[in-house]
Scaffold this motif. Structure first.
Motif, PDB file in Angstrom:
ATOM      1  N   ASN A 155       0.830  -1.212   0.000  1.00 22.20           N
ATOM      2  CA  ASN A 155       0.000   0.000   0.000  1.00 22.20           C
ATOM      3  C   ASN A 155       0.864   1.262   0.000  1.00 22.20           C
ATOM      4  O   ASN A 155       0.578   2.239  -0.699  1.00 22.20           O
ATOM      5  N   LEU A 156       1.944   1.232   0.786  1.00 25.77           N
ATOM      6  CA  LEU A 156       2.850   2.382   0.849  1.00 25.77           C
ATOM      7  C   LEU A 156       3.525   2.610  -0.498  1.00 25.77           C
ATOM      8  O   LEU A 156       3.544   3.733  -1.032  1.00 25.77           O
TER       9      LEU A 156
ATOM     10  N   MET B 258       2.722   1.572  -3.509  1.00 29.60           N
ATOM     11  CA  MET B 258       1.785   1.945  -4.584  1.00 29.60           C
ATOM     12  C   MET B 258       1.388   3.412  -4.448  1.00 29.60           C
ATOM     13  O   MET B 258       1.264   4.123  -5.457  1.00 29.60           O
ATOM     14  N   ARG B 259       1.214   3.872  -3.217  1.00 29.51           N
ATOM     15  CA  ARG B 259       0.855   5.278  -3.002  1.00 29.51           C
ATOM     16  C   ARG B 259       1.977   6.200  -3.472  1.00 29.51           C
ATOM     17  O   ARG B 259       1.733   7.205  -4.153  1.00 29.51           O
ATOM     18  N   VAL B 260       3.205   5.846  -3.121  1.00 31.01           N
ATOM     19  CA  VAL B 260       4.349   6.661  -3.546  1.00 31.01           C
ATOM     20  C   VAL B 260       4.519   6.583  -5.062  1.00 31.01           C
ATOM     21  O   VAL B 260       4.664   7.607  -5.747  1.00 31.01           O
TER      22      VAL B 260
ATOM     23  N   ASN C   1       2.424   5.906  -7.424  1.00 35.81           N
ATOM     24  CA  ASN C   1       1.356   6.566  -8.185  1.00 35.81           C
ATOM     25  C   ASN C   1       1.476   8.091  -8.156  1.00 35.81           C
ATOM     26  O   ASN C   1       0.895   8.777  -8.997  1.00 35.81           O
ATOM     27  N   SER C   2       2.226   8.610  -7.178  1.00 38.94           N
ATOM     28  CA  SER C   2       2.385  10.067  -7.079  1.00 38.94           C
ATOM     29  C   SER C   2       3.509  10.595  -7.964  1.00 38.94           C
ATOM     30  O   SER C   2       3.675  11.810  -8.100  1.00 38.94           O
TER      31      SER C   2
ATOM     32  N   TRP D  13       9.408  10.279   1.472  1.00 36.95           N
ATOM     33  CA  TRP D  13       8.281   9.540   0.905  1.00 36.95           C
ATOM     34  C   TRP D  13       7.645   8.594   1.914  1.00 36.95           C
ATOM     35  O   TRP D  13       6.679   7.907   1.582  1.00 36.95           O
TER      36      TRP D  13
ATOM     37  N   LYS E 212       5.976  -0.500 -10.089  1.00 37.98           N
ATOM     38  CA  LYS E 212       5.924   0.726  -9.278  1.00 37.98           C
ATOM     39  C   LYS E 212       7.153   0.834  -8.379  1.00 37.98           C
ATOM     40  O   LYS E 212       7.721   1.922  -8.211  1.00 37.98           O
TER      41      LYS E 212
END
Length: 371
Positions: free
Chosen positions: A85-86, A88-90, A92-93, A280, A330
């Motif tokens: 989750n971490l 993918m969040r980074v 995607n940004s 991040w 990713k």
């Protein structure tokens, strides 16, 4: 059971094959260990080369990365998903790479004679990017090929700009079928200026580029020559070590085809890259170890009789192959972006590009930095 000679009876323990402490890629019989260590090709030798400086391109690290050696499958499934989750969040940004597949006309002959066109396709696009980024404009240049291997790419670079260039080929291994002499011979056959070819057998972490700057770039006998750095296969941590090295003598442009992110190492990252990971939310060695291991998912091939949408029932993560590939890509992009930011801090305009299509190779991203 054992083995007897005139001098001694060897037990099974004596005859056991054990990894060489200097290089675990090969083994040796236990009873021959002391003899072997004195003669092993991997034994440390005292370096007197003027371009050698031990650990010059390693930033200091306080933490002991050895205590964080583990496999992802050893982590609880819930923890694995927290990391996913971490990341993918980074990921995607971050801005995605551009797609720019090029071809250099110098590669036509090579392309036509190849049955497997993978390497020729990669080389053709890299040469196209070099042409576009002014690698070949100056009358004479100094070219550094990091992770040079056989130096095939430098061979083609010289065909693109057959002048009195200097080629400095850096690789820690000995390679067969090297193209070093072919660069000279091709120049002689075609009546070109004869270049200078220098091979440095050295780990990039110990490579002192400043020596060549004073000898070949800032030559007292003439004006300063432009210098460039490139690589077609710079595995894992070697890319980070190369960027650390180039901080000491920033070249006019850099082009590196990025690969093998699962071989990255925490200690090879610059202090600035470690700090960026912290920003991040990717804190410390353990987080980086998870990140680099998950990059392997991005290039894992489908197992026999498995669909892309399958595998969730047999994989420890509970994810399908397709889901794992997307996560792995990713994670690779996070590490690639670290390298891009490192170049920007050095004063470059830097970008990531898909330089070939995925049907050529899944390792299809290159880092391009220009002044």
């Amino acid at each position: 059971m054992g083995f007897k000679t005139k001098q001694k009876v060897f037990t099974d323990e004596d005859l056991e094959q054990i990894p060489c402490p200097l290089d675990p890629k090969h083994t040796i019989a236990r009873h021959r260990l002391a003899y072997h260590l004195k003669r092993c090709n991997a034994r440390p030798i005292e370096r007197t080369d003027p371009y050698y400086h031990k650990d010059l391109n390693l930033d200091s690290v306080d933490d002991d990365s050895q205590q964080y050696q583990f496999e992802l499958c050893q982590l609880p499934k819930e923890e694995v998903h927290e990391w996913i989750n971490l990341f993918m969040r980074v990921g995607n940004s971050l801005s995605s790479p551009d797609t720019e597949v090029l071809f250099h006309p110098m590669m036509h002959a090579r392309w036509n004679e190849c049955s497997n066109k993978k390497h020729a396709t990669q080389q053709a696009s890299l040469l196209g990017h070099m042409e576009k980024s002014s690698f070949f404009e100056s009358p004479e240049s100094v070219y550094f090929e990091f992770g040079a291997g056989r130096a095939e790419l430098s061979h083609y670079v010289h065909h693109c700009r057959p002048k009195h260039n200097v080629y400095i080929l850096i690789d820690r291994d000995s390679n067969r079928l090297k193209h070093d002499s072919r660069i000279i011979k091709d120049s002689q056959l075609n009546g070109w200026s004869i270049p200078e070819v220098i091979r440095c057998k050295i780990d990039i972490k110990d490579f002192k580029i400043q020596h060549f700057m004073s000898q070949h770039v800032r030559n007292e006998s003439g004006p300063k020559k432009p210098h460039f750095a490139y690589s077609k296969h710079l595995c894992g941590a070697a890319t980070d070590l190369t960027l650390n090295c180039l901080r000491h003598a920033p070249p006019n442009a850099i082009l590196i085809a990025l690969c093998c992110h699962h071989h990255c190492r925490w200690e090879a990252l610059s202090v600035r890259s470690r700090s960026q990971l912290e920003k991040w939310g990717i804190h410390g060695i353990k987080a980086f170890q998870v990140l680099r291991q998950m990059t392997g998912w991005g290039t894992n091939s489908l197992r026999e009789q498995m669909q892309a949408s399958g595998g969730a029932d047999t994989h420890y993560s509970g994810l399908t192959h397709e889901e794992r590939v997307q996560i792995g890509l990713k994670c690779k992009h996070i590490i690639n972006t670290l390298r891009k930011l490192e170049c920007e801090r050095m004063g470059y305009n830097a970008r990531l590009v898909y330089y070939v299509n995925t049907d050529v190779t899944l390792e299809n991203v290159a880092l391009l930095a220009t002044k």
